[in-house]
Design an enzyme around this catalytic site. Structure first.
Site, PDB file in Angstrom:
ATOM      1  N   ARG A 192      43.733   1.642   4.602  1.00 49.44           N
ATOM      2  CA  ARG A 192      42.509   2.043   5.302  1.00 49.44           C
ATOM      3  C   ARG A 192      42.876   3.136   6.293  1.00 49.44           C
ATOM      4  O   ARG A 192      44.058   3.440   6.475  1.00 49.44           O
ATOM      5  CB  ARG A 192      41.770   0.865   5.965  1.00 49.44           C
ATOM      6  CG  ARG A 192      42.563  -0.295   6.399  1.00 49.44           C
ATOM      7  CD  ARG A 192      43.545   0.005   7.465  1.00 49.44           C
ATOM      8  NE  ARG A 192      42.926   0.672   8.600  1.00 49.44           N
ATOM      9  CZ  ARG A 192      43.544   1.406   9.492  1.00 49.44           C
ATOM     10  NH1 ARG A 192      44.850   1.600   9.396  1.00 49.44           N
ATOM     11  NH2 ARG A 192      42.917   1.985  10.493  1.00 49.44           N
ATOM     12  N   GLY A 193      41.849   3.716   6.920  1.00 53.09           N
ATOM     13  CA  GLY A 193      42.078   4.874   7.770  1.00 53.09           C
ATOM     14  C   GLY A 193      41.773   6.109   6.943  1.00 53.09           C
ATOM     15  O   GLY A 193      42.303   6.273   5.847  1.00 53.09           O
ATOM     16  N   ALA A 194      40.893   6.966   7.477  1.00 53.48           N
ATOM     17  CA  ALA A 194      40.387   8.081   6.683  1.00 53.48           C
ATOM     18  C   ALA A 194      41.482   8.922   6.020  1.00 53.48           C
ATOM     19  O   ALA A 194      41.452   9.103   4.791  1.00 53.48           O
ATOM     20  CB  ALA A 194      39.464   8.942   7.549  1.00 53.48           C
ATOM     21  N   ARG A 197      34.591   3.696  -1.013  1.00 55.00           N
ATOM     22  CA  ARG A 197      34.107   3.560   0.365  1.00 55.00           C
ATOM     23  C   ARG A 197      33.313   4.810   0.742  1.00 55.00           C
ATOM     24  O   ARG A 197      33.756   5.937   0.514  1.00 55.00           O
ATOM     25  CB  ARG A 197      35.278   3.330   1.339  1.00 55.00           C
ATOM     26  CG  ARG A 197      36.027   2.020   1.019  1.00 55.00           C
ATOM     27  CD  ARG A 197      36.932   1.596   2.153  1.00 55.00           C
ATOM     28  NE  ARG A 197      36.153   1.171   3.318  1.00 55.00           N
ATOM     29  CZ  ARG A 197      36.685   0.991   4.524  1.00 55.00           C
ATOM     30  NH1 ARG A 197      37.970   1.232   4.727  1.00 55.00           N
ATOM     31  NH2 ARG A 197      35.937   0.592   5.538  1.00 55.00           N
ATOM     32  N   GLN A 228      41.971  -4.302  13.341  1.00 49.54           N
ATOM     33  CA  GLN A 228      42.960  -3.228  13.153  1.00 49.54           C
ATOM     34  C   GLN A 228      43.746  -2.956  14.433  1.00 49.54           C
ATOM     35  O   GLN A 228      44.902  -2.554  14.381  1.00 49.54           O
ATOM     36  CB  GLN A 228      42.262  -1.926  12.722  1.00 49.54           C
ATOM     37  CG  GLN A 228      41.665  -1.935  11.327  1.00 49.54           C
ATOM     38  CD  GLN A 228      40.198  -2.327  11.335  1.00 49.54           C
ATOM     39  OE1 GLN A 228      39.740  -3.017  12.240  1.00 49.54           O
ATOM     40  NE2 GLN A 228      39.467  -1.913  10.329  1.00 49.54           N
ATOM     41  N   ASP A 231      36.362   9.042  10.972  1.00 49.88           N
ATOM     42  CA  ASP A 231      36.229   8.980   9.517  1.00 49.88           C
ATOM     43  C   ASP A 231      35.438  10.163   8.976  1.00 49.88           C
ATOM     44  O   ASP A 231      35.562  10.524   7.810  1.00 49.88           O
ATOM     45  CB  ASP A 231      35.568   7.668   9.096  1.00 49.88           C
ATOM     46  CG  ASP A 231      36.491   6.508   9.403  1.00 49.88           C
ATOM     47  OD1 ASP A 231      36.489   6.045  10.567  1.00 49.88           O
ATOM     48  OD2 ASP A 231      37.255   6.099   8.512  1.00 49.88           O
ATOM     49  N   ASN A 248      33.051   6.836  13.297  1.00 49.56           N
ATOM     50  CA  ASN A 248      34.343   6.149  13.415  1.00 49.56           C
ATOM     51  C   ASN A 248      34.057   4.651  13.385  1.00 49.56           C
ATOM     52  O   ASN A 248      32.905   4.208  13.355  1.00 49.56           O
ATOM     53  CB  ASN A 248      35.076   6.570  14.696  1.00 49.56           C
ATOM     54  CG  ASN A 248      36.531   6.128  14.707  1.00 49.56           C
ATOM     55  OD1 ASN A 248      37.229   6.243  13.695  1.00 49.56           O
ATOM     56  ND2 ASN A 248      37.003   5.608  15.824  1.00 49.56           N
ATOM     57  N   LYS A 249      35.112   3.867  13.397  1.00 47.99           N
ATOM     58  CA  LYS A 249      35.032   2.415  13.343  1.00 47.99           C
ATOM     59  C   LYS A 249      33.943   1.865  14.266  1.00 47.99           C
ATOM     60  O   LYS A 249      33.771   2.339  15.385  1.00 47.99           O
ATOM     61  CB  LYS A 249      36.400   1.852  13.749  1.00 47.99           C
ATOM     62  CG  LYS A 249      36.547   0.346  13.729  1.00 47.99           C
ATOM     63  CD  LYS A 249      36.149  -0.313  12.431  1.00 47.99           C
ATOM     64  CE  LYS A 249      36.774   0.331  11.217  1.00 47.99           C
ATOM     65  NZ  LYS A 249      36.105  -0.094   9.954  1.00 47.99           N
TER      66      LYS A 249
END
Lengths: 345, 345
Positions: free
Chosen positions: A45-47, A88, A195, A236, A246-247
Site C-alpha cells: 500500500r502507499g501510492a 484501488r 499504518q 495519494d 490522502n488517508k
C-alpha cells in the site's frame, strides 16, 4: 534494510505489510493476478509503492503471455493492465504507472514479443529505482522546511514502506535527520488499518529516529499542548488546484493544524499530481470493508447489526496546505499556477 | 435492560464494561477495594457511573468495618474514602460522591455504627436513583436543542453505561427520539478503549436508535460531507468558566465542529461542574498505560521500544462550547456568569 517491492528471477517479491510489525514476511508472486490481489488486499500500500507494484505486475502479466501474434500479445497486455487498474481507485500513481508501461509497450510495438517483454521488465525496474531517487530529491527539498529540533506529526505511513524505499513524508523527515536537524516524530496510529502504529513506528524505529505513537484522536491535544511544530503527510492524489487526497483523517489533521497555526506540508512525487482533474471533488474515494472497523486485530469490537462507514481517504482543500513538496521543488499557493509551472520545467 | 451499578444484598454488582459488546457479564463485589480496582481498571467508567460506584463502594467499606468505637469507625470510613478517591483523577463526580457520603456520615455521627451503615447504604442508593432522574431531566432540556431528522455525532460513551442509567449525551439523544424527533447518531469508535464502538453502538442498538460507527479520524470527513448536524458529548469535569474535560479526542471534535459551523453541545449533571477551579488548566489529566495503545485484545499492534502517549482526557475551552446541558437547564456563554447562576437556583 528491507525491500518493499522487488523484481527477482522473473517474479515479484513484496513484504507483507499486513503482518508488520510482528512478522517480517516476504510473498513471491509469479502471476499478475496475485499482484493485483496483493494491491487490493493491502499486502502492498502507499501510492508510490502501488505504482511500482502495478508496473511490475504488468511486466509479469506480459511475461506470462503465450501469445504468438503481436495482436494477441497486445490484447493480453491490455487485459493485464485493465485487471491491475481495477484494484484501488484513489491513488493516481497506479494509473500513472500503468499508463507509462502502456506507453513503453506502444513505443516498442514493432519489436518481437520476447524483446517487448524484456523492455517492460526493464521499465518496471526503472520505475522502482527512479522512485527511490525521486524520494531522495523530494526529501532534500522538504528538509529545508523543517526547523532544528522540531517535532513533526505524520499520519498514516508515507515512508519507505509506501514507496520503493526512503519514503515521501518520512523521506522528508529522513533527509532532515541526515542534515543533522534532530527532528522527532509523532505518529498517528491511523485507524482502521493502523499504518501509523504498525508501519511508520516500525520503520522509524529501525532507522533510529525518535518516534512517539498516539491514537488519531490525540493529535489535537498534542497540538494544543505545543508538542507539534509541523505536520508532514504523503498523498495519494493531488488535483491540479492543489487539493490533496490522502488517508482518511488527513483532512481532520489539516483543520487542527490550521486552528493551531502549525504548517501543514504534503510530500508527493509529481507522478501523484493528476493534471486531468480540476479539483479534489473529482477524486474517487474508496470505501473499504466494514470489517476493518468492526474488528480490531481479528477481534470483534463493535456489535453486529449496526451501520459502519469506512472511507479510506479524504480530500484536504488546498487552502489548508502550507506547501506541497515534490522532487522538482516546493510549491505554495496559488497552487493552480505553481503546480502548472512544475510540469513546464 | 441492564444495570450498570447496583446495590444488591449488601454487595455491589456491576456490568463488566471491558467485555462488552461480546460478553454481558456482571461482577459482584463484597469488598470496597474490589470496587476501587473496578473503577481503576474501567470495569465501570463514565463520570456519573464512577460517582455512583464510589458512593456504593464507600457504603460497602463502612459495612465491612468491625470498629467498636465511633472514632475507629470514622477512621475506617476515612480510609475507605481515601482509597476510593485515589482511583481516577479527572472525573470530578468521584470526589463529589465521596464528599456527599462523608457529609452524610458527619451529619449522622452521633448515631450508632449500625445506624450510620444503614444510612450510608440508603444514601448510595439515593445517589444512584437520583442520577437516573437527573439524566432524564437533562435529556428533556437538551432534546429541545436537537432538530427534527438531524444526525448527531457523539464521542466516547456518555450513555446509560456511563451513568446509573439513561445517559447524559445519549440521554439527550434518547429524549429527542422519545419526543419523536427521528434523530440518528454517528459514534466515534474512541480509541484506545473503544467506548464508542463497544458501548455506545451497543446500547443504542439495544434501544433501536439508528447508529453508524466511524473511526475517530473520520469525524472531520463526515462533517465536510454534510453528514453531521450537531455534536453532543458528555463530560468528566466542567470548570467554573465552562472549560470542559472529556475523553481524549473531544477537543479535536470541538475544533472540527467549529470549523464546520456545527453546534457543539456538552451534557453533564451539575455534579460534574467543579466550582472550585477557575479554568480547565486546573483539571488533572490522567495518563493511562501505554499498553492500551500498543496492544489490542492481547495482540501487539505497534513495535516494542517506541514512545507512546496515552492521555485519557483533554480539555475543550469554553469558547468552542455552544451550550452546556444540565438537569437544571441549558447554559451558554458567558459561562462564568451562567454557570454561577445555575447554583444559585
Amino acid at each position: 534494510m528491507f525491500n518493499v517491492v522487488e523484481w527477482k528471477d522473473n517474479k515479484v517479491v513484496m513484504i507483507d505489510q499486513r503482518l508488520l510489525p510482528t512478522k517480517e514476511k516476504y510473498n513471491t508472486y509469479k502471476d499478475y493476478k496475485g499482484v493485483a490481489k496483493a494491491i487490493k488486499d493491502m499486502v502492498v500500500r502507499g501510492a508510490p509503492a502501488i505504482g511500482v507494484a502495478a508496473a511490475m505486475g504488468s511486466a509479469l502479466g506480459a511475461l506470462q503471455s503465450t501469445a504468438k501474434t503481436p495482436r494477441a500479445f497486445k490484447s493480453d497486455f491490455n487485459r493485464v493492465c485493465k485487471h491491475l487498474a481495477a484494484t484501488r481507485p484513489t491513488a493516481v500513481n497506479l494509473f500513472w504507472a500503468i499508463e507509462r508501461m502502456r506507453g513503453v509497450f506502444e513505443a516498442n510495438s514493432a519489436k518481437s514479443t520476447g524483446e517487448i517483454k524484456k523492455i517492460l521488465i526493464k521499465e518496471a525496474i526503472k520505475i522502482h529505482d527512479e522512485d527511490i531517487e525521486i524520494n531522495k530529491r523530494m526529501g532534500k527539498n522538504g528538509a529545508k522546511l523543517l526547523k532544528m529540533n522540531s517535532t513533526i506529526l505524520t499520519h498514516c505511513n508515507a515512508g519507505a514502506l509506501a514507496t520503493a524505499g526512503y519514503g515521501t513524508a518520512l523521506g522528508v523527515i529522513r533527509a532532515a535527520v541526515e542534515a543533522g536537524k534532530n527532528v522527532k516524530v509523532f505518529a498517528d496510529e491511523t485507524r482502521p488499518f493502523l499504518q501509523g502504529a504498525r508501519l511508520t513506528a516500525w520503520e522509524l524505529k529501525k532507522d533510529g529516529i525518535d518516534v512517539t505513537l498516539i491514537t488519531d484522536n490525540m493529535a489535537g491535544y498534542m497540538m494544543q499542548q505545543g508538542h507539534i511544530d509541523a505536520v508532514v503527510v504523503g498523498t495519494d492524489r493531488v488535483a491540479s488546484n492543489g487539493d490533496v487526497a490522502n488517508k482518511i483523517g488527513t483532512y481532520s489533521v489539516a483543520i487542527l493544524a490550521r486552528a493551531h497555526k502549525i504548517p501543514f506540508y504534503v510530500a508527493g512525487p509529481t507522478s501523484t499530481i493528476d493534471m486531468n482533474i480540476k479539483d479534489g471533488s473529482e477524486i474517487p474515494i474508496e470505501e473499504r470493508s466494514e470489517k476493518e472497523v468492526s474488528h480490531f486485530a481479528g477481534v470483534r469490537v463493535a456489535p453486529a447489526g449496526i451501520n459502519i462507514k469506512n472511507p479510506a481517504f479524504d480530500v484536504t482543500p488546498s487552502r489548508l496546505v502550507t506547501a506541497i513538496i515534490t522532487e522538482k521543488g516546493v510549491v505554495t499557493a496559488p497552487y493552480k499556477k505553481s503546480i502548472k509551472k512544475l510540469f513546464s520545467k
